[in-house]
Scaffold this active site. Structure first.
Site, PDB file in Angstrom:
ATOM      1  N   ASN A   7      -6.166  -2.846   2.201  1.00  0.00           N
ATOM      2  CA  ASN A   7      -6.151  -4.292   2.391  1.00  0.00           C
ATOM      3  C   ASN A   7      -7.566  -4.800   2.573  1.00  0.00           C
ATOM      4  OD1 ASN A   7      -3.355  -4.481   2.324  1.00  0.00           O
ATOM      5  ND2 ASN A   7      -3.128  -4.464   4.538  1.00  0.00           N
ATOM      6  N   ARG A   9       0.818  -1.215   0.000  1.00  0.00           N
ATOM      7  CA  ARG A   9       0.000   0.000   0.000  1.00  0.00           C
ATOM      8  C   ARG A   9       0.850   1.263   0.000  1.00  0.00           C
ATOM      9  NH1 ARG A   9      -3.482  -0.362   4.990  1.00  0.00           N
ATOM     10  NH2 ARG A   9      -1.563  -1.294   5.742  1.00  0.00           N
TER      11      ARG A   9
END
Length: 89
Positions: free
Chosen positions: A38, A20
């Site tokens: 996520n 990320r």
């Protein structure tokens, strides 16, 4: 060149490997907007908006991450929205 927005689900070894924050850094450097998060099933979901060539550069950069292993992606084009910046959710 016109902008597109894509909803992408990444499958593989994509959680717990800096995916990320790598995505955020690359997206910001390419001046793309959107978000990444996520999911409970081990995937990572991203919505990204910008020129398609720049989105492709983002995807290539993610594939070159040291610990990131993208096995496959499910991607679809979605409607554009007014959004600025790229964030991790």
């Amino acid at each position: 060149m016109s902008e597109v927005r894509k909803h992408i689900v990444f499958h593989g070894h994509v959680q717990g490997v800096g995916f990320r924050y790598t995505a955020k850094y690359l997206a910001q450097s390419l001046e793309l907007s959107g978000w990444v998060q996520n999911e409970w099933d081990g995937t990572v979901v991203m919505e990204v908006q910008g020129r398609e060539a720049l989105i492709n550069k983002l995807l290539v950069g993610l594939n070159h991450g040291h610990y990131i292993t993208i096995e496959w992606m499910d991607a679809k084009e979605i409607p554009l929205i007014e959004e600025y910046g790229f964030r991790v959710r």
